[in-house]
Every structure is written in structure tokens, then in C-alpha cells.
Design an enzyme around this catalytic site. Structure first.
Site, mmCIF file in Angstrom:
data_model
loop_
_atom_site.group_PDB
_atom_site.id
_atom_site.type_symbol
_atom_site.label_atom_id
_atom_site.label_comp_id
_atom_site.label_asym_id
_atom_site.label_seq_id
_atom_site.Cartn_x
_atom_site.Cartn_y
_atom_site.Cartn_z
ATOM 1 N N GLY A 292 0.795 4.083 4.036
ATOM 2 C CA GLY A 292 1.848 3.125 3.705
ATOM 3 C C GLY A 292 3.194 3.814 3.515
ATOM 4 O O GLY A 292 4.228 3.344 4.005
ATOM 5 N N ALA B 274 -0.791 7.471 1.468
ATOM 6 C CA ALA B 274 -0.148 8.328 2.475
ATOM 7 C C ALA B 274 0.295 7.534 3.698
ATOM 8 O O ALA B 274 1.397 7.730 4.225
ATOM 9 C CB ALA B 274 -1.105 9.446 2.882
ATOM 10 N N ARG C 116 -9.980 12.108 7.299
ATOM 11 C CA ARG C 116 -10.965 11.994 6.207
ATOM 12 C C ARG C 116 -12.369 11.751 6.755
ATOM 13 O O ARG C 116 -13.352 12.234 6.208
ATOM 14 C CB ARG C 116 -10.547 10.867 5.251
ATOM 15 C CG ARG C 116 -9.260 11.174 4.513
ATOM 16 C CD ARG C 116 -8.934 10.122 3.491
ATOM 17 N NE ARG C 116 -8.471 8.890 4.112
ATOM 18 C CZ ARG C 116 -7.205 8.519 4.196
ATOM 19 N NH1 ARG C 116 -6.265 9.315 3.723
ATOM 20 N NH2 ARG C 116 -6.856 7.385 4.735
ATOM 21 N N SER D 18 -1.342 10.434 9.013
ATOM 22 C CA SER D 18 -0.153 10.182 8.184
ATOM 23 C C SER D 18 0.559 11.460 7.744
ATOM 24 O O SER D 18 1.782 11.495 7.655
ATOM 25 C CB SER D 18 -0.520 9.321 6.974
ATOM 26 O OG SER D 18 -1.676 9.794 6.351
ATOM 27 N N GLY E 188 -2.991 3.553 16.237
ATOM 28 C CA GLY E 188 -2.832 4.638 17.203
ATOM 29 C C GLY E 188 -3.241 5.969 16.607
ATOM 30 O O GLY E 188 -3.719 6.019 15.479
ATOM 31 N N LYS F 284 -7.565 0.022 9.162
ATOM 32 C CA LYS F 284 -8.644 0.246 10.135
ATOM 33 C C LYS F 284 -9.989 0.069 9.434
ATOM 34 O O LYS F 284 -10.380 0.901 8.616
ATOM 35 C CB LYS F 284 -8.536 1.655 10.727
ATOM 36 C CG LYS F 284 -7.262 1.842 11.536
ATOM 37 C CD LYS F 284 -7.038 3.273 11.985
ATOM 38 C CE LYS F 284 -5.746 3.388 12.810
ATOM 39 N NZ LYS F 284 -5.434 4.738 13.252
ATOM 40 N N LYS G 299 -13.562 4.229 16.158
ATOM 41 C CA LYS G 299 -13.516 5.692 16.353
ATOM 42 C C LYS G 299 -13.800 6.442 15.052
ATOM 43 O O LYS G 299 -14.158 7.620 15.073
ATOM 44 C CB LYS G 299 -12.182 6.128 16.967
ATOM 45 C CG LYS G 299 -10.933 5.721 16.208
ATOM 46 C CD LYS G 299 -10.511 6.702 15.142
ATOM 47 C CE LYS G 299 -9.645 5.995 14.131
ATOM 48 N NZ LYS G 299 -9.085 6.815 13.086
ATOM 49 N N GLY H 279 0.841 -1.199 0.000
ATOM 50 C CA GLY H 279 0.000 0.000 0.000
ATOM 51 C C GLY H 279 0.869 1.239 0.000
ATOM 52 O O GLY H 279 1.545 1.522 0.994
ATOM 53 N N ALA H 280 0.879 1.977 -1.131
ATOM 54 C CA ALA H 280 1.767 3.139 -1.256
ATOM 55 C C ALA H 280 1.005 4.452 -1.134
ATOM 56 O O ALA H 280 1.434 5.477 -1.654
ATOM 57 C CB ALA H 280 2.507 3.070 -2.592
#
Length: 316
Positions: A23, A21, A237, A122, A118, A90, A173, A18-19
Site C-alpha cells: 500500500g 509495504a 514471502r 514492493s 504484475g 492477490k 502464482k 492498507g499501509a
């Protein structure tokens, strides 16, 4: 302890799947600690089998909707039995209601799986601002190895023995963050937001404990810590989804212009399924769900929450 030291010394190469933000931020943290890093995405020229060749740690930072597909491909690649699998996604799978770590563990029953979660926006990590996170696994040694690989003077990593709780904290959350965005978008003030976040945490604990998490985990970094970060930052987001809904934009408009994925939108639907099956009271999540479905306006959703029957704060 000697065995653990030798295991840590053997770590040379980390592969990040996963590239986006998140990753890229995780890859940078590992790189700064002197490890070789391979960053893979669907768009990269590097094939997945090649990315996984000779790697000691695989970090999955892909969005929830891609997890099942990527896991299936990784299963067909030859990875060493001692390779540690780290999941930093998540969300919840809408088909099975399972978490990312459960998907990885089902596919790789003999590999150690570690959850990383946590208050980690990013963009702030990429700006090299200080942050802390939690790594958790039923395999304590694997969690300790991952802790040492990621820890630095600007990224403090704690271990925790409750992977289900750590993972669910980061997942649940996101729904409360949508509600917090609505709260700020409607300019309801600090009192309202404090009440919302506090009652949101109660809701997270209520769902989490039914799903096997320990209550105290939700009062740590991966629960309360992540909740505070996500509910108070325009960089989130999920917060943006709620904020822009409160300003009158449609969900389609918001999702089209949003960079990356707001996992809370999908998570909210899965939580409603779980709550109905298990008979769990989740009033905030329910109003967020109705808002996302277009059944209520932000103002109507708020009124519903304020006009609920009065009751004690805690049930003994």
C-alpha cells in the site's frame, strides 16, 4: 475521448487502503505523479469515512483476510457514484472462493472496479527500481484513468481487457512460488526449477481458464511476469515459506517470523476445494498443499511429482 480527458483532469485525490509495504509503495507512486494521497490503515488515526471523503480513486491494498470487512465498512460510507475502485490484493476468499474484485463488484455493482497486478515486489518499487504492471477492468475508460494516474518513467502500466485473468495470474502464482522456494531450499538446480515454473504456468492456465480467464493473459506480465519475479526472489514471502520449509522449519515458525502475509498458503487451500469441485488436475498445488498440511516432507512431495505417470506435454 474528450469525456475521458475531463475524467482524468478531475482526479485530484487518491485514497489507498492498507499501509503495509505494498500500500505504501502504491501511495508513493501516485504521490510522485503529483496527486494528493490519503493512506489509511486500521491503526491510523484517520477514520475510514474521513479517508474516503471527496476521493476520486480508492485503491485497496489490504491482505485477503481483511477485504470482506473493509468492503462492508466502505459500503456504509458516502462515496460518489463515479469513484473508481482499484483492487491490488492477490488471493481468494476461503468462504466463497471469490476474488477480491468480485467482492468489491458485488458490493458496488454500479462502480467501475479495476484490477492492478504484475511483477511488483514492493521493496524494489520503494527503492525506485523500474517495474511494469497491468490494470484491467470491464470498464476500459476506468482502466485507462488508473493507467495514467500510476504511470511514470519508472513504473510502466499496461491495460488489459481480462480482469479475471489478470487477477488470477497474481493469485495462482503464489502457490507455485512456494514450490519454487522448496526447489531452491533443497538445492535441486536450475533444470528442476525451470521445469517446475513451466509446469506451474501450465497449471495456472488450467485453473484460470476454468474460472473464466483468457489463456493469453497468463503469458503476460500479470501471469508469467509475476510468476518469474515471485519464484526467483528472496523478497517474495511465498518463496520464503517454501525455502524455509525445505530447510526444516515448521509452517508455524515461518509464519510467526514472516513480515506481512504469504497469500499462497490460504490460496492453496482454496484451490484444492475448487479443483475437487471442478475435477481439475493440479499436481504441483496438491503437493504444496500436502506439504503445508504436514502430510509430506519437501523431499517426498518432489518424489511424488517426479514419479507421476509419463504423458504428452500438451493435450490437443
Amino acid at each position: 475521448m474528450i469525456e475521458l480527458k475531463s475524467q482524468i483532469q478531475k482526479i485530484k485525490l487518491v485514497t489507498v487502503l492498507g499501509a503495509g509495504a505494498w500500500g505504501s509503495a502504491l501511495a508513493d507512486l501516485v504521490k510522485l505523479n503529483g496527486y494528493q494521497v490519503r493512506l489509511w490503515s486500521r491503526r491510523s488515526e484517520l477514520t475510514l469515512p474521513k479517508a474516503l471523503e471527496d476521493t476520486e480513486i480508492v485503491v485497496s491494498a489490504i491482505s485477503m483476510k481483511g477485504v470482506q470487512d473493509v468492503v462492508s465498512v466502505v459500503q456504509s460510507c458516502p462515496i460518489a457514484p463515479q469513484t473508481i475502485l482499484v483492487t491490488a490484493t492477490k488471493g481468494l476468499d476461503p468462504q466463497t472462493n471469490t476474488t477480491p474484485s468480485q467482492i468489491w463488484q458485488n458490493a458496488f455493482p454500479h462502480h467501475p472496479v479495476v484490477v492492478l497486478s504484475g511483477p511488483n515486489l514492493s521493496k524494489e518499487i520503494q527503492m525506485q527500481l523500474p517495474a511494469a504492471t497491468v490494470v484491467s477492468s470491464i470498464n476500459h475508460d476506468a482502466a485507462t484513468v488508473v493507467q495514467l494516474v500510476f504511470s511514470s518513467h519508472r513504473f510502466r502500466v499496461y491495460t488489459n481487457p481480462d480482469p479475471v485473468g489478470v487477477e488470477l495470474g497474481g493469485t495462482l502464482k503464489n502457490v507455485i512460488a512456494i514450490a519454487a522456494g522448496v526447489c531452491d531450499g533443497l538445492q535441486l538446480g536450475t533444470n528442476a526449477k525451470a521445469a517446475l515454473v513451466t509446469r506451474g504456468l501450465t497449471e495456472m492456465v488450467r485453473i484460470g481458464t476454468v474460472l473464466g480467464a483468457k489463456t493469453e493473459t497468463f503469458y503476460g506480465l500479470s501471469g508469467l511476469g509475476d510468476l518469474l519475479a515471485t519464484c526467483n526472489s528472496p523478497l517474495s514471502r511465498n518463496y520464503q515459506v517454501g525455502y524455509q520449509l525445505a530447510l526444516g522449519k515448521t509452517l508455524d515458525q515461518i509464519m510467526t517470523n514472516l513480515p506481512g502475509t504469504a497469500e499462497g498458503v490460504n490460496t492453496c487451500q482454496v484451490l484444492m476445494q475448487i479443483a475437487q469441485q471442478q475435477n481439475i488436475s493440479i499436481p504441483i498445488t496438491e503437493q504444496v498443499y500436502r506439504l503445508l498440511q504436514g502430510e509430506v516432507t519437501p523431499k517426498q512431495g518432489l518424489d511424488e511429482l517426479m514419479l507421476r505417470d509419463i504423458k504428452p506435454e500438451y493435450h490437443h
